[in-house]
Design an enzyme around this catalytic site. Structure first.
Site, PDB file in Angstrom:
ATOM      1  N   ASP A 131      -1.187  -1.376  -1.737  1.00 45.07           N
ATOM      2  CA  ASP A 131      -0.085  -0.566  -1.205  1.00 45.07           C
ATOM      3  C   ASP A 131       1.191  -0.635  -2.042  1.00 45.07           C
ATOM      4  OD1 ASP A 131       0.698  -3.165  -0.670  1.00 45.07           O
ATOM      5  OD2 ASP A 131       0.951  -2.900   1.484  1.00 45.07           O
ATOM      6  N   HIS A 132       1.354  -1.662  -2.877  1.00 47.58           N
ATOM      7  CA  HIS A 132       2.618  -1.870  -3.584  1.00 47.58           C
ATOM      8  C   HIS A 132       2.703  -1.153  -4.926  1.00 47.58           C
ATOM      9  CE1 HIS A 132       3.906  -4.747  -0.648  1.00 47.58           C
ATOM     10  NE2 HIS A 132       4.874  -5.227  -1.395  1.00 47.58           N
ATOM     11  N   ASP A 196       3.149 -11.687   1.944  1.00 52.18           N
ATOM     12  CA  ASP A 196       4.248 -10.732   1.962  1.00 52.18           C
ATOM     13  C   ASP A 196       5.206 -11.187   3.047  1.00 52.18           C
ATOM     14  OD1 ASP A 196       4.872  -7.648   0.993  1.00 52.18           O
ATOM     15  OD2 ASP A 196       5.646  -8.096   2.986  1.00 52.18           O
ATOM     16  N   ARG A 483      14.823  -3.630   4.132  1.00 54.00           N
ATOM     17  CA  ARG A 483      15.523  -4.453   3.149  1.00 54.00           C
ATOM     18  C   ARG A 483      16.306  -3.521   2.222  1.00 54.00           C
ATOM     19  NH1 ARG A 483      11.690  -9.041   1.444  1.00 54.00           N
ATOM     20  NH2 ARG A 483      12.400  -9.848   3.447  1.00 54.00           N
ATOM     21  N   SER A 678      11.693 -11.372  -0.336  1.00 56.29           N
ATOM     22  CA  SER A 678      10.237 -11.274  -0.376  1.00 56.29           C
ATOM     23  C   SER A 678       9.574 -12.628  -0.607  1.00 56.29           C
ATOM     24  CB  SER A 678       9.809 -10.321  -1.496  1.00 56.29           C
ATOM     25  OG  SER A 678      10.344  -9.042  -1.310  1.00 56.29           O
ATOM     26  N   ARG A 680       7.846 -13.817  -2.748  1.00 54.42           N
ATOM     27  CA  ARG A 680       7.474 -13.515  -4.130  1.00 54.42           C
ATOM     28  C   ARG A 680       7.292 -14.809  -4.905  1.00 54.42           C
ATOM     29  NH1 ARG A 680      11.215  -8.989  -6.003  1.00 54.42           N
ATOM     30  NH2 ARG A 680      10.118  -8.002  -4.285  1.00 54.42           N
TER      31      ARG A 680
END
Length: 797
Positions: A131-132, A196, A483, A678, A680
């Site tokens: 999806d990203h 995520d 965000r 995020s 991340r």
């Protein structure tokens, strides 16, 4: 109203009646649903053990779900002395999650790490969601074709990993990870990890779903106990009922303004009160999704009839029946009567008005009635340049039908949008259903561009053409996203993203003016008449049910591992790179030079930028060239500038690389909530890869601090925040009693002394704090959590 340690009486959920945990039935789902149903009998047995240890002390819902997933309740509660107060915020818990979900950007590194462990399959059900990596620009069909071609190597890698290890692979176009999880996997009582930060979206369906880095996901994928410091529990009591223009989004945008981006750190947010019964399941998911913006570990809701309705409508009727029975028999899925919260905030839904949050931070919250005044005071742009709705936060059928009700009102009087309007469906199921019901047709004939079922502009994948990324002119956009950090959406640091509900965004496209309040103001039509919108109306669920849409977007329901499948990574690839283990700790004290002193907000977007860099998520060396390029140098005010010991100027990653080649370990100094945003893990992986040893800050965001520990870095906080002012770039920072900390498995009182030597040779000592657990000490000694897990698996093999 805010209070502490407040006791509440549990409000009944429909006609569900609590009984003793000892009364148990057979809570086993039919074969086709077993992988998606929590092991309720096991969980209830665990919870019964916990109840005995704490003398039947009442528990919140969050605690019941969390503690029922303990690997060994007796071990985790050994220091409780029969009191929950000795656990919350103090004790590390070892947990066995039920499921793992990974989005394509983070799945690459998670799977590259999993591959090093040598297992033939995952220990728990897992899914990959593409999806990203899909750019939003011209519309779903064109954008999807281009993005698949651009990212074929990565998608092929992820699909082959899915086939080899028995992981569900949701390909590009299938939808956004959090919407798919809500539609397929989230269930009351579930505990799930997701790579995520908005994984808590699943809490809208009564789960405990926590955003983590890839190394944490590998814990669950390998069956290694996953560790979490027991969160405190913040109760949010909802009273009244939403009406008019107010929506579930306004609950969390208001709460973000109350708590700020750090107010939820160390807490699970648990909603309760009669107002909960008035919300839809997807509305609850919106609220939980954006709980990530207040730093909360996760958020959750007690079981409601809205949950049952949603489970049935999304094809999970047999699971709904089991959930019903579990709750009737045991009251497992709601707080116990008399349960205590560490804090309680009350929100009256009847009095709640729409809020607009931003710019540049999701906690700057302004009621819509005050927004025009605030715009004038702050000098924000009065002209809005674009409106965007959808994303994982607000792409439900209810959201889309309410937006369409506004568009139809405008259409009826000939009113046209004044600014570009983009719509992002959350999943193929949502897209297909709103197409069948005519919603997409309404969007498109009124000028909207309907994008692919993917994250798109929300996470920086917006190929925006109306305003260049290099433009120095400030512009504003209104979005229903979650965000809004600088440059996050379109790569332009001067784009101000104002977060609000899809309803407000949709109304705003017809004015294009930030001073417009659709609740009170009118718009002049071409015929000179004044037009005022009526409040939006929408359906909680589609009247004719959901349809799945295109079958090619759906994976095999219960994939089995195929060991014969080969996962190939070309040595010449610039997108994927196999990992080499980090070096273990040498056994010596750490001696590091200050490479950079960071000023102000430093999110994971600053530390490891997204946007164009997303294509390197599977290539650690290439993506590391973006490390801290968004950070502000406190000593010069410059962005992405650092200075060598002799005064020579470099970009921040260039100096990191230079010092790594010179075998000069480095440390970064920063301020509050470092690593906000995020989940991340590249924000931890890249500094470690480039020779970083320590990050010393005033405070950390939870996920990032954990990610640093997982990669073998030492995260420290100032015992006295004023010591931040005493340190300069180039200073030599040397730990004094790290060896003692390691010897004591982290149980040394939570402090670490360090010596600071200035460039002129003078030195002084400061005190720092750490939160390293015994297991995290093992990660540090081994060089990383993956090294540690790999060593364990080799020993067991």
């Amino acid at each position: 109203m805010l209070s502490t340690r407040k006791s509440i009486n549990r409000l009944s959920v429909g006609v569900l009646r609590a009984r003793s945990l000892a009364t148990q039935a057979n809570y086993v789902a039919p074969q086709d649903y077993q992988s998606r149903t929590p092991p309720y009998e096991k969980l209830l047995n665990n919870l019964s053990t916990v109840k005995k240890i704490v003398n039947n002390q009442p528990l919140t819902l969050a605690e019941k779900i969390l503690y029922s997933h303990l690997v060994n309740p007796e071990e985790s509660f050994a220091s409780s002395q029969g009191n929950i107060a000795n656990i919350r915020g103090l004790q590390y818990l070892k947990l066995n999650p039920d499921r793992v979900a990974m989005q394509d950007a983070s799945a690459q590194m998670a799977l590259l790490q999993f591959m090093t462990c040598g297992m033939s399959s995952t220990a728990v059900p897992a899914s990959i969601h593409c999806d990203h990596l899909i750019v939003g620009k011209d519309g779903a069909e064109d954008d999807l074709v281009k993005s698949i071609a651009t990212n074929k190597e990565v998608f092929d890698f992820l699909q082959s990993c899915g086939e080899k290890y028995g992981i569900q692979f949701w390909g590009p176009g299938s939808g956004i990870i959090h919407q798919i999880v809500l539609e397929n996997f989230s269930v009351p009582g579930l505990m799930m990890l997701g790579t995520d930060s908005h994984t808590p979206n699943a809490g809208g369906l009564g789960a405990i779903a926590i955003g983590v880095g890839g190394a944490d996901a590998v814990d669950a994928l390998t069956g290694t106990p996953w560790e979490l410091k027991a969160p405190k529990v913040l109760g949010v009591k909802l009273t009244g009922k939403l009406s008019g223009w107010s929506s579930p989004k306004d609950v969390i945008t208001k709460l973000a303004g109350v708590l700020t981006v750090r107010g939820g750190t160390g807490y699970i947010v648990e909603y309760f009160g009669e107002g909960v019964e008035t919300l839809s399941c997807t509305g609850m998911a919106t609220i939980c999704n954006m709980g990530a913006e207040i730093g909360a570990t996760t958020s959750t809701f007690p079981y409601q009839d809205a949950h049952r309705r949603y489970l049935i409508e999304t094809g999970r009727g047999p699971i709904a029946n089991i959930v019903d029975q579990v709750h009737k028999d045991t009251n497992f899925l709601a707080a116990d009567k008399g349960a205590e919260y560490d804090k309680v905030i009350e929100i009256n839904l009847s009095d709640l008005e729409p809020h607009v949050n931003g710019p540049f931070t999701p906690d700057l919250s302004t009621p819509i009635s005050k927004f025009s005044e605030k715009t004038q005071q702050e000098g924000w742009p009065e002209k809005i340049s674009a409106g965007l709705i959808g994303s994982c936060t607000n792409s439900s059928y209810q959201d889309m039908s309410r937006a369409v009700s506004i568009i139809k009102q405008a259409e009826a009087v000939g009113l046209k949008p004044k600014i570009p309007f983009f719509v992002t469906p959350g999943s193929e199921q949502i897209r297909a259903t709103i197409e069948r019901d005519g919603l997409i047709n309404t969007f498109e004939k009124n000028g909207a561009i309907v994008l692919a079922n993917a994250c798109g502009p929300c996470i920086g994948q917006w190929d925006r053409t109306d305003i260049p990324k290099t433009s120095s002119e400030t512009n504003s956009i209104f979005t229903s996203f979650n965000r809004n950090f600088r440059a996050r959406n379109d790569g332009n640091r001067n784009t101000m993203n104002f977060l609000t509900s899809p309803d407000i965004v949709t109304a705003m496209i017809y004015s294009g003016d930030s001073n417009y309040n659709p609740i009170t103001d009118s718009i002049k039509l071409e015929n000179g008449q004044e037009f005022k919108f009526q409040p939006p109306q929408g359906d909680e669920l589609p009247n004719e049910g959901f349809i799945k849409g295109r079958e090619e977007f759906y994976p095999e329901p219960n994939p089995q591992p195929k060991p014969q499948v080969e996962v190939n990574v070309s040595p010449e690839s610039d997108r994927l790179q196999l990992l080499d283990p980090f070096e273990p700790w040498s056994g010596d004290e750490l001696s590091t030079n200050v490479l950079l002193k960071v000023e102000g907000k430093c999110t994971t977007d600053h530390i490891s930028a997204a946007g164009a860099w997303l294509k390197y998520k599977g290539h650690l060396e290439n993506i590391s060239y973006n490390t801290l390029i968004g950070a502000i140098n406190q000593e010069t005010g410059e962005v992405n500038k650092a200075y060598d010991l002799n005064g020579d100027q470099y970009s921040i990653p260039e100096l990191m690389i230079k010092w790594k080649e010179e075998s000069r370990p480095w440390i970064v100094i920063a301020e509050h909530n470092y690593g906000e945003g995020s989940a991340r893990e590249h924000a931890a992986l890249s500094p470690r890869f480039l020779g970083g040893s320590i990050i010393l800050v005033k405070s950390f965001a939870r996920i990032h601090e954990t990610n640093l520990k997982k990669q073998g870095m030492l995260p420290l906080t100032f015992a006295n925040e004023e010591d931040y002012d005493k340190i300069s770039s180039g200073d030599l920072i040397t730990t004094i009693d790290l060896q003692d900390l390691i010897k004591k498995d982290g149980n040394n009182g939570g402090s670490l002394r360090v010596n600071v030597t200035k460039k002129d040779g003078t030195s002084f000592e400061i005190l720092t704090k750490h939160t390293m657990s015994k297991d995290q000490i093992e990660f540090f000694k081994a060089g990383s959590a993956i090294n540690y897990i790999g060593n364990l698996k080799k020993q067991q093999g």
